[in-house]
Design an enzyme around this catalytic site. Structure first.
Site, PDB file in Angstrom:
ATOM      1  N   CYS A  20     -42.593 -19.440 -82.068  1.00 45.81           N
ATOM      2  CA  CYS A  20     -42.138 -17.992 -82.145  1.00 45.81           C
ATOM      3  C   CYS A  20     -42.986 -17.076 -82.879  1.00 45.81           C
ATOM      4  O   CYS A  20     -44.171 -16.816 -82.392  1.00 45.81           O
ATOM      5  CB  CYS A  20     -40.713 -17.869 -82.329  1.00 45.81           C
TER       6      CYS A  20
ATOM      7  N   LYS B   7     -41.924 -24.641 -88.523  1.00 49.82           N
ATOM      8  CA  LYS B   7     -42.416 -23.100 -88.563  1.00 49.82           C
ATOM      9  C   LYS B   7     -43.088 -22.518 -89.532  1.00 49.82           C
ATOM     10  O   LYS B   7     -42.414 -22.716 -90.798  1.00 49.82           O
ATOM     11  CB  LYS B   7     -41.146 -22.380 -88.020  1.00 49.82           C
TER      12      LYS B   7
ATOM     13  N   GLU C 281     -36.882 -22.068 -79.011  1.00 45.31           N
ATOM     14  CA  GLU C 281     -36.657 -22.130 -80.591  1.00 45.31           C
ATOM     15  C   GLU C 281     -35.140 -22.318 -80.449  1.00 45.31           C
ATOM     16  O   GLU C 281     -34.263 -21.753 -79.757  1.00 45.31           O
ATOM     17  CB  GLU C 281     -37.135 -20.898 -81.032  1.00 45.31           C
TER      18      GLU C 281
END
Length: 276
Positions: free
Chosen positions: A155, A114, A40
């Site tokens: 994540c 994300k 990330e």
């Protein structure tokens, strides 16, 4: 297919991070990796909104994305850029936390923003409000690659199992889970969550991670957990990179996906229910 996971300690200077990542991709390709996975926010780890506004660029101006595309075309390697922090044209000025899959000709074949924002108070001293600086994505994404059908995530998405079930049902065999995980939550949850997502979906979990204390020229610095991992569809940990920067290699055998799903075909056992 041999894959390589880059475990790095990105600073808040994108140009420095680019030089490091280019060297590591070249090394991974030279050692036989056909697909390379990065963590990330590969291009910039920063806790300063002011600094981010100075150094971040929009997708079509980002030097790391452009350079990695050139490297892929030169070497014939695929790269899953775990995510880049990018400027957007949103009215509120928030950034995108965007993952890219780049093929061996340098073409971007998938993007993913994300979805789940890390808005938490881990401890009184370690508080994050990701949604203050980043706008959440709205679409899940999968893509076919030489190392299997990839299901993209980033994540904090790891804590939302319905996303991974949807990716697996859409054909994913390999879950990409690039991260910059907190040391506190990493020590408590990283291993077990990765194993759970792999077992539930019958997929490989490939999680390239940021690690260590991240140099910061502006604002406070961050520390991340490391432990880039690859987990097999039956839940075995095939690799754990520990906490030092470096490259981890794993040979993925996609027949393990089919075997795990034959043994426990849970993806086909959903039932409708009422309540609670």
């Amino acid at each position: 297919m041999r894959v390589a996971l880059l475990q790095i300690t990105s600073s808040d200077q994108p140009s420095d991070n680019l030089a490091m990542v280019e060297d590591m991709i070249r090394s991974a390709a030279a050692n036989g990796a056909g697909c390379v996975f990065t963590p990330e926010v590969t291009n910039c780890v920063s806790m300063s909104r002011r600094h981010q506004l100075e150094v971040l660029r929009a997708e079509d101006e980002d030097r790391m994305l452009a350079r990695v595309r050139d490297i892929c075309a030169e070497l014939g390697v695929w790269v899953s850029l775990g995510s880049l922090a990018l400027k957007t044209d949103d009215a509120d000025g928030r950034f995108a936390n965007r993952s890219f899959v780049i093929d061996g000709t340098g073409r971007i074949v998938a993007r993913y923003d994300k979805i789940h924002m890390f808005d938490v108070e881990v401890t009184p001293e370690e508080t994050y409000r990701e949604s203050d600086g980043y706008r959440p994505g709205t679409h899940a994404s999968t893509v076919e690659s030489p190392c299997g059908h990839l299901g993209l995530s980033i994540c904090y998405d790891l804590r939302f199992p319905h996303l991974y079930r949807a990716l697996a049902k859409a054909g994913a065999q390999v879950l990409t889970i690039p991260a910059a995980f907190s040391p506190v939550t990493g020590a408590a949850h990283w291993d077990v969550l990765l194993r759970a997502r792999a077992i539930e979906s019958g997929c490989f979990a490939v999680a390239a991670a940021q690690t260590g204390q991240h140099p910061a020229s502006s604002g406070r610095s961050r520390r991340t957990f490391g432990h880039s991992m690859v987990v097999a569809p039956w839940g075995e940990v095939l690799a754990d990179a520990g906490t030092e920067p470096g490259i981890t290699y794993v040979d993925l055998d996609l027949s393990m996906v089919d075997k795990a799903r034959r043994q426990v075909p849970a993806l086909g056992h959903d039932r409708e229910f009422d309540g609670p």
